[in-house]
Design a protein around this motif. Sequence first.
Motif, PDB file in Angstrom:
ATOM      1  N   GLN A 136       8.902 -28.810 -21.657  1.00  0.00           N
ATOM      2  CA  GLN A 136       7.478 -28.648 -21.924  1.00  0.00           C
ATOM      3  C   GLN A 136       7.051 -29.580 -23.050  1.00  0.00           C
ATOM      4  O   GLN A 136       7.734 -29.719 -24.071  1.00  0.00           O
ATOM      5  CB  GLN A 136       7.174 -27.206 -22.312  1.00  0.00           C
ATOM      6  N   ALA A 137       5.918 -30.245 -22.845  1.00  0.00           N
ATOM      7  CA  ALA A 137       5.339 -31.103 -23.881  1.00  0.00           C
ATOM      8  C   ALA A 137       3.987 -30.526 -24.268  1.00  0.00           C
ATOM      9  O   ALA A 137       3.135 -30.304 -23.425  1.00  0.00           O
ATOM     10  CB  ALA A 137       5.171 -32.523 -23.350  1.00  0.00           C
ATOM     11  N   GLY A 138       3.782 -30.255 -25.558  1.00  0.00           N
ATOM     12  CA  GLY A 138       2.512 -29.716 -26.019  1.00  0.00           C
ATOM     13  C   GLY A 138       2.518 -28.199 -26.068  1.00  0.00           C
ATOM     14  O   GLY A 138       3.474 -27.533 -25.659  1.00  0.00           O
ATOM     15  N   THR A 139       1.420 -27.677 -26.589  1.00  0.00           N
ATOM     16  CA  THR A 139       1.261 -26.224 -26.688  1.00  0.00           C
ATOM     17  C   THR A 139      -0.050 -25.819 -26.011  1.00  0.00           C
ATOM     18  O   THR A 139      -0.938 -26.651 -25.798  1.00  0.00           O
ATOM     19  CB  THR A 139       1.232 -25.783 -28.158  1.00  0.00           C
ATOM     20  N   GLY A 140      -0.141 -24.556 -25.697  1.00  0.00           N
ATOM     21  CA  GLY A 140      -1.353 -24.077 -25.042  1.00  0.00           C
ATOM     22  C   GLY A 140      -1.100 -23.803 -23.571  1.00  0.00           C
ATOM     23  O   GLY A 140       0.002 -23.415 -23.167  1.00  0.00           O
ATOM     24  N   THR A 141      -2.099 -24.009 -22.753  1.00  0.00           N
ATOM     25  CA  THR A 141      -1.977 -23.744 -21.318  1.00  0.00           C
ATOM     26  C   THR A 141      -0.976 -24.692 -20.689  1.00  0.00           C
ATOM     27  O   THR A 141      -1.144 -25.921 -20.736  1.00  0.00           O
ATOM     28  CB  THR A 141      -3.345 -23.918 -20.621  1.00  0.00           C
ATOM     29  N   LEU A 142       0.083 -24.132 -20.115  1.00  0.00           N
ATOM     30  CA  LEU A 142       1.134 -24.953 -19.499  1.00  0.00           C
ATOM     31  C   LEU A 142       0.766 -25.278 -18.057  1.00  0.00           C
ATOM     32  O   LEU A 142       0.447 -24.392 -17.267  1.00  0.00           O
ATOM     33  CB  LEU A 142       2.474 -24.221 -19.546  1.00  0.00           C
ATOM     34  N   ARG A 143       0.840 -26.548 -17.743  1.00  0.00           N
ATOM     35  CA  ARG A 143       0.613 -26.998 -16.371  1.00  0.00           C
ATOM     36  C   ARG A 143       1.866 -27.699 -15.878  1.00  0.00           C
ATOM     37  O   ARG A 143       2.251 -28.732 -16.411  1.00  0.00           O
ATOM     38  CB  ARG A 143      -0.610 -27.927 -16.308  1.00  0.00           C
ATOM     39  N   ARG A 144       2.462 -27.086 -14.864  1.00  0.00           N
ATOM     40  CA  ARG A 144       3.675 -27.646 -14.271  1.00  0.00           C
ATOM     41  C   ARG A 144       3.269 -28.605 -13.145  1.00  0.00           C
ATOM     42  O   ARG A 144       2.391 -28.301 -12.346  1.00  0.00           O
ATOM     43  CB  ARG A 144       4.558 -26.529 -13.709  1.00  0.00           C
ATOM     44  N   TYR A 145       3.925 -29.746 -13.115  1.00  0.00           N
ATOM     45  CA  TYR A 145       3.583 -30.752 -12.110  1.00  0.00           C
ATOM     46  C   TYR A 145       4.843 -31.425 -11.577  1.00  0.00           C
ATOM     47  O   TYR A 145       5.892 -31.430 -12.225  1.00  0.00           O
ATOM     48  CB  TYR A 145       2.652 -31.812 -12.714  1.00  0.00           C
ATOM     49  N   ALA A 169       3.390 -36.749 -22.242  1.00  0.00           N
ATOM     50  CA  ALA A 169       3.984 -36.197 -23.464  1.00  0.00           C
ATOM     51  C   ALA A 169       3.637 -37.022 -24.704  1.00  0.00           C
ATOM     52  O   ALA A 169       3.934 -36.607 -25.833  1.00  0.00           O
ATOM     53  CB  ALA A 169       5.499 -36.116 -23.315  1.00  0.00           C
ATOM     54  N   ASP A 170       3.001 -38.171 -24.520  1.00  0.00           N
ATOM     55  CA  ASP A 170       2.669 -39.045 -25.643  1.00  0.00           C
ATOM     56  C   ASP A 170       1.712 -38.332 -26.605  1.00  0.00           C
ATOM     57  O   ASP A 170       0.795 -37.624 -26.180  1.00  0.00           O
ATOM     58  CB  ASP A 170       2.031 -40.333 -25.107  1.00  0.00           C
ATOM     59  N   ARG A 171       1.885 -38.545 -27.904  1.00  0.00           N
ATOM     60  CA  ARG A 171       1.050 -37.867 -28.893  1.00  0.00           C
ATOM     61  C   ARG A 171      -0.395 -38.338 -28.855  1.00  0.00           C
ATOM     62  O   ARG A 171      -1.277 -37.704 -29.437  1.00  0.00           O
ATOM     63  CB  ARG A 171       1.626 -38.070 -30.295  1.00  0.00           C
ATOM     64  N   ARG A 172      -0.669 -39.454 -28.159  1.00  0.00           N
ATOM     65  CA  ARG A 172      -2.043 -39.926 -27.984  1.00  0.00           C
ATOM     66  C   ARG A 172      -2.666 -39.365 -26.707  1.00  0.00           C
ATOM     67  O   ARG A 172      -3.828 -39.645 -26.415  1.00  0.00           O
ATOM     68  CB  ARG A 172      -2.070 -41.455 -27.925  1.00  0.00           C
ATOM     69  N   GLY A 173      -1.872 -38.577 -25.958  1.00  0.00           N
ATOM     70  CA  GLY A 173      -2.348 -38.026 -24.700  1.00  0.00           C
ATOM     71  C   GLY A 173      -3.042 -36.688 -24.873  1.00  0.00           C
ATOM     72  O   GLY A 173      -3.425 -36.290 -25.984  1.00  0.00           O
ATOM     73  N   TRP A 174      -3.159 -35.947 -23.744  1.00  0.00           N
ATOM     74  CA  TRP A 174      -3.926 -34.705 -23.763  1.00  0.00           C
ATOM     75  C   TRP A 174      -3.253 -33.574 -24.528  1.00  0.00           C
ATOM     76  O   TRP A 174      -3.906 -32.580 -24.875  1.00  0.00           O
ATOM     77  CB  TRP A 174      -4.230 -34.271 -22.336  1.00  0.00           C
ATOM     78  N   THR A 175      -1.976 -33.702 -24.843  1.00  0.00           N
ATOM     79  CA  THR A 175      -1.323 -32.652 -25.632  1.00  0.00           C
ATOM     80  C   THR A 175      -1.834 -32.647 -27.073  1.00  0.00           C
ATOM     81  O   THR A 175      -1.641 -31.665 -27.804  1.00  0.00           O
ATOM     82  CB  THR A 175       0.204 -32.840 -25.641  1.00  0.00           C
ATOM     83  N   ALA A 176      -2.489 -33.742 -27.492  1.00  0.00           N
ATOM     84  CA  ALA A 176      -2.978 -33.832 -28.871  1.00  0.00           C
ATOM     85  C   ALA A 176      -4.082 -32.824 -29.162  1.00  0.00           C
ATOM     86  O   ALA A 176      -4.375 -32.547 -30.334  1.00  0.00           O
ATOM     87  CB  ALA A 176      -3.483 -35.250 -29.152  1.00  0.00           C
ATOM     88  N   ASP A 177      -4.701 -32.241 -28.110  1.00  0.00           N
ATOM     89  CA  ASP A 177      -5.791 -31.289 -28.367  1.00  0.00           C
ATOM     90  C   ASP A 177      -5.284 -29.906 -28.762  1.00  0.00           C
ATOM     91  O   ASP A 177      -6.042 -29.047 -29.198  1.00  0.00           O
ATOM     92  CB  ASP A 177      -6.706 -31.191 -27.147  1.00  0.00           C
ATOM     93  N   GLY A 178      -3.967 -29.682 -28.626  1.00  0.00           N
ATOM     94  CA  GLY A 178      -3.390 -28.389 -28.995  1.00  0.00           C
ATOM     95  C   GLY A 178      -3.685 -27.294 -27.990  1.00  0.00           C
ATOM     96  O   GLY A 178      -3.281 -26.143 -28.195  1.00  0.00           O
ATOM     97  N   HIS A 179      -4.347 -27.624 -26.888  1.00  0.00           N
ATOM     98  CA  HIS A 179      -4.709 -26.611 -25.895  1.00  0.00           C
ATOM     99  C   HIS A 179      -4.024 -26.816 -24.540  1.00  0.00           C
ATOM    100  O   HIS A 179      -4.029 -25.920 -23.712  1.00  0.00           O
ATOM    101  CB  HIS A 179      -6.226 -26.612 -25.663  1.00  0.00           C
ATOM    102  N   ASP A 180      -3.455 -28.000 -24.338  1.00  0.00           N
ATOM    103  CA  ASP A 180      -2.887 -28.326 -23.024  1.00  0.00           C
ATOM    104  C   ASP A 180      -1.436 -28.766 -23.160  1.00  0.00           C
ATOM    105  O   ASP A 180      -1.086 -29.585 -24.021  1.00  0.00           O
ATOM    106  CB  ASP A 180      -3.697 -29.442 -22.358  1.00  0.00           C
TER     107      ASP A 180
END
Length: 306
Positions: A136-145, A169-180
């Motif tokens: 898993q990369a990021g926190t919040g709502t987990l989306r498996r793909y 998983a890049d820190r500049r990606g959507w995981t940076a919002d803390g919700h996805d």
Amino acid sequence: MPRTTPSPDTGPGADGIRSRRTVRRASRRRARHRRRVYLLCALAAAGALGAAALLAGGQDGADRASAAGGGATSSASTGKGRTQAADAGRHAAGRAAPSGKATGGEGATPGARGKGSDPHKTGNGVFHTAHATGKQAGTGTLRRYEVQVEEGTGIAPDEAAREIEGILADRRGWTADGHDAFQLVSQGPLDFVVRIATPDTVDRLCGAAGLHTRGEVNCDVGSQVIVNLKRWNQGSPEFPGPLHEYRALIVNHEVGHRIGHGHEACPGAGRPAPAMMQQIDGLHGCVANAWPYDAKGRYLGGPAVP
């Protein structure tokens, strides 16, 4: 008075003798004629039999060729049926959790053109799922793909999956919002599938939802993020950066739609173009950019497009 010995042909009964000789000669002539006729008939019969055999052999060969051709046609039709059935099954699997939305991809522009031409325009619609899995990369709502690649594209599914995993998983990606959060899987429950497909297949899959990709761009439809092979291989004429960066823009843009983001416009001359901007349509003064956030976690957005 001298005695005259009658000639066989002049003496008494000569006419009868000549008649008998004439009959014998005629009989012999008729016999010879019958033999000639018989011989000619025999030769003609032999020739006819030979011609018939030759004709039969030729027809038999033609029949065999025709049968072989028919068999090949049947095999091709059967193979096509199997492909279509497999295709339908895989598409059904890809729509296991439909979101009910269809969003035009990064720049659904009729006149958009990439750099050069791609020989892989048409595929068979059969997709192979990557075996790669990740954490898993990021926190919040987990989306498996999961990641799937159309057969014959020359792209290894596992390699593509690892590249896409790195982007999400890049820190500049959507995981940076803390919700996805995102996780690459190869089996089990999933929220969406990323598919790399040939342009014609993209047109078919996106077109089923009413989107017109015209062999050029990508789309997000149902539970599928559909990546156009042409864009994956060639990038965009409006994006001067490395090819991997443009691939990141494709993934971030389409996944951005999946998590609720709409299109955005350029926020000002010289500023980074938002990842949700259709950059293939032109940068309008912005600088090409593949990421929704910068390295410090600031959102690189712009005005919403109505």
